[in-house]
Enzyme design. Structure first.
Site, PDB file in Angstrom:
ATOM      1  CG  HIS A  64      -1.747  -1.192   1.411  1.00  0.00           C
ATOM      2  ND1 HIS A  64      -3.047  -1.225   0.988  1.00  0.00           N
ATOM      3  CD2 HIS A  64      -1.500  -2.415   1.937  1.00  0.00           C
ATOM      4  CE1 HIS A  64      -3.581  -2.415   1.251  1.00  0.00           C
ATOM      5  NE2 HIS A  64      -2.651  -3.156   1.831  1.00  0.00           N
ATOM      6  NE  ARG A  66      -1.091   3.538   3.714  1.00  0.00           N
ATOM      7  CZ  ARG A  66      -1.897   2.534   4.026  1.00  0.00           C
ATOM      8  NH1 ARG A  66      -2.900   2.212   3.225  1.00  0.00           N
ATOM      9  NH2 ARG A  66      -1.719   1.841   5.130  1.00  0.00           N
ATOM     10  CG  ASN A  96      -6.192   0.336   0.658  1.00  0.00           C
ATOM     11  OD1 ASN A  96      -5.200   0.184  -0.035  1.00  0.00           O
ATOM     12  ND2 ASN A  96      -6.186   0.054   1.947  1.00  0.00           N
ATOM     13  CG  HIS A 181      -8.707  -8.168   3.263  1.00  0.00           C
ATOM     14  ND1 HIS A 181      -7.733  -7.379   3.810  1.00  0.00           N
ATOM     15  CD2 HIS A 181      -9.467  -8.573   4.304  1.00  0.00           C
ATOM     16  CE1 HIS A 181      -7.892  -7.325   5.129  1.00  0.00           C
ATOM     17  NE2 HIS A 181      -8.949  -8.037   5.447  1.00  0.00           N
ATOM     18  CG  HIS A 235      -3.545 -10.484   4.084  1.00  0.00           C
ATOM     19  ND1 HIS A 235      -4.855 -10.839   3.902  1.00  0.00           N
ATOM     20  CD2 HIS A 235      -3.492  -9.161   3.865  1.00  0.00           C
ATOM     21  CE1 HIS A 235      -5.549  -9.765   3.581  1.00  0.00           C
ATOM     22  NE2 HIS A 235      -4.743  -8.737   3.546  1.00  0.00           N
ATOM     23  CG  ASP A 306      -1.027  -6.192   4.025  1.00  0.00           C
ATOM     24  OD1 ASP A 306      -1.269  -5.194   3.320  1.00  0.00           O
ATOM     25  OD2 ASP A 306      -1.810  -6.613   4.895  1.00  0.00           O
ATOM     26  CG  HIS A 310      -1.502   3.104   9.212  1.00  0.00           C
ATOM     27  ND1 HIS A 310      -2.480   3.714   8.453  1.00  0.00           N
ATOM     28  CD2 HIS A 310      -1.687   1.768   9.052  1.00  0.00           C
ATOM     29  CE1 HIS A 310      -3.235   2.783   7.877  1.00  0.00           C
ATOM     30  NE2 HIS A 310      -2.763   1.594   8.220  1.00  0.00           N
TER      31      HIS A 310
HETATM   32  O1  DOR Z   1      -3.796  -4.133   8.152  1.00  0.00           O
HETATM   33  C1  DOR Z   1      -4.128  -3.776   7.037  1.00  0.00           C
HETATM   34  N1  DOR Z   1      -3.812  -2.561   6.559  1.00  0.00           N
HETATM   35  N2  DOR Z   1      -4.848  -4.611   6.282  1.00  0.00           N
HETATM   36  C2  DOR Z   1      -5.413  -4.201   5.134  1.00  0.00           C
HETATM   37  O2  DOR Z   1      -6.110  -4.970   4.525  1.00  0.00           O
HETATM   38  C3  DOR Z   1      -5.246  -2.825   4.665  1.00  0.00           C
HETATM   39  C4  DOR Z   1      -4.017  -2.241   5.196  1.00  0.00           C
HETATM   40  C5  DOR Z   1      -3.941  -0.738   4.997  1.00  0.00           C
HETATM   41  O3  DOR Z   1      -4.147  -0.294   3.875  1.00  0.00           O
HETATM   42  O4  DOR Z   1      -3.649  -0.043   5.949  1.00  0.00           O
END
Ligand code: DOR
Length: 446
Positions: A64, A66, A96, A181, A235, A306, A310
């Protein structure tokens, strides 16, 4: 003709489809041109890699990054820099973002943003949502598109395909393998009461329990069987899902993450708090052992990180307001090589899971093995190097790793992409030159 290479790698062991053996590799025009004893061949650049091991480029097929919309956490430049520093040569990026990747314009926008800024090769998933089901068959064929991604349970962002009809609709639209997922949304909602008023992070695998994952995987396989559609279950975290998946290998490929193979509850939550929080959750030791058995038995096809950055501030919110996800793209190679050093998997199996596996699962062209004619993507590793992973090494914008302080044996020494050295000795080299991945389904004609 064996002379006149652009790049010649000498002195190392190489993992080719024939096994692990001493082999020199000659590169011409970004592709592997020769494998064998090439001492004395002419080349513009010769790298003496004595004592090191050359793997096919490691492909991380679940990250991801971002961008657009959440660049304060990560962007395509920083996320792919982290990948290259970790020995990863290509990534597949999840939809996402903000906005979610739902249209041809959104894929084109991500490709344009990656041009000249991405350090690694890359492809982008199209997210499945009720509103784009009619277009999915066309969208999944776009150049640079890794395929369709479905969230069956809510995680970070708003993407969700809830309900059998919608999921059946997604599976009926197109033919490429669909990445999913698997967590059951109804059960997630029902059990949220367990943590809603605040709880310890170690309640995360209680709220999002093993049954929540199993129910979704079971439904997915039933609908995929009915539709005759191949799926890739991302996952996977439970013993029960692995048993079910082992009975459906004609239909389903399987991913596990280094986190789920390395960390276990409750210890990780006590040590790391919300830093260990991800979806689906890290579970107890018996599930971790079952994942390793599935790796040994060949049920698992792919290891993906994955990578889900954050910020520390976000992670410091009280659980369950803290977001789920850990960084991982930079630590995938050293953490898994440490498992290789400890004898938990062979080097050949590591390569199968991180190069050949992702290439086979998604139908990538020219990637995933050291073979003449393939792209000259290499992850050069020192299998004996002893290093300590630390927050300071992490190039992701969020600047932390759940593995801070972990001592590992095995380290990426160089990242080579289509014949260009992109990372050497923990330093990025040159400028970002990542290109879109090519897929069998959408190869350019002519
Ligand atoms: O822990 C996760 N974070 N699982 C996910 O499916 C999405 C991901 C995120 O984009 O932060």
């Amino acid at each position: 003709m064996t002379d006149g290479f652009d790049l010649l790698l000498t002195g190392a062991m190489a993992v080719t489809p024939a096994g692990v053996a001493r082999a020199d590799l000659g590169v011409r025009a970004g592709r592997i041109a020769a494998i064998g004893t090439l001492a004395g061949a002419k080349a513009e650049r010769v790298m003496d890699l004595a004592g090191l091991t050359i793997l096919p480029g490691v492909i991380d097929s679940q990250v991801h990054l971002r961008e657009p919309g959440l660049e304060y956490k990560e962007d395509l430049a920083t996320g792919t820099a982290a990948a290259a520093l970790g020995g990863v040569t290509a990534v597949c990026e999840m939809p996402n973002t903000k906005p979610s990747t739902l249209t041809a314009e959104a894929i084109a926008d991500k490709l344009a943003r990656a041009h000249g800024r991405a350090w690694t090769d890359h492809a982008f998933f199209i997210g499945a949502a009720v509103e784009n089901i009619p277009q999915l068959a066309a969208l999944e064929r776009l150049p640079g598109c890794a395929g369709v991604k479905v969230f069956m349970g809510s995680s970070t962002g708003s993407l969700l395909v809830d309900g059998e009809d919608a999921l059946a609709g997604v599976l009926a639209s197109g033919f490429r393998r669909v990445a999913v997922h698997c967590e059951d949304e109804a059960r997630l909602k029902e059990r949220f009461a367990l943590v809603a008023d605040g709880a310890e992070p170690e309640m995360h695998p209680e709220w999002r329990d093993a049954r929540t994952a199993f129910l979704a995987t079971e439904r997915l396989l039933r609908l995929a069987r009915a539709a005759g559609r191949r799926v890739h279950v991302l996952h996977v975290t439970t013993a029960e899902e692995m048993e079910l998946l082992a009975r459906n290998k004609d239909l389903a490929t399987v991913e596990v993450t280094p986190q789920h193979l390395t960390l276990s509850a409750p210890d990780c939550y006590r040590r790391l708090g919300t830093l260990a929080q991800m979806n689906p959750p890290v579970r107890g030791e018996e599930h971790r052992q079952a994942l390793w058995r599935a790796v040994e038995q060949g049920v698992v096809d792919v290891i993906g990180s994955d990578h889900a950055p954050h910020t520390r501030e976000e992670k410091a919110r009280p659980y369950p307001q803290s977001p789920s996800g850990m960084t991982g793209v930079q630590t995938l190679v050293p953490v898994m090589l440490d498992h290789v050093a400890a004898g938990r998997l062979s080097l050949e199996r590591f390569v199968d899971l991180t190069s050949a596996g992702p290439a086979r699962t998604y139908g990538m062209a020219g990637k995933g093995r050291i073979a003449v004619g393939y792209d000259a993507d290499f992850t050069v590793v020192d299998l004996k190097a002893r290093r300590k992973i630390s927050h300071l090494w992490i190039a992701s914008k969020c600047g932390w790793t759940p593995y801070d302080g972990m001592k590992v044996t095995g380290w990426p020494i160089a990242t080579i992409i289509r014949g260009s050295v992109v990372m050497q000795d923990d330093e990025l080299q040159g400028d970002p030159q990542g290109q879109p991945l090519r897929f069998g389904e959408s190869l350019p004609r002519g």
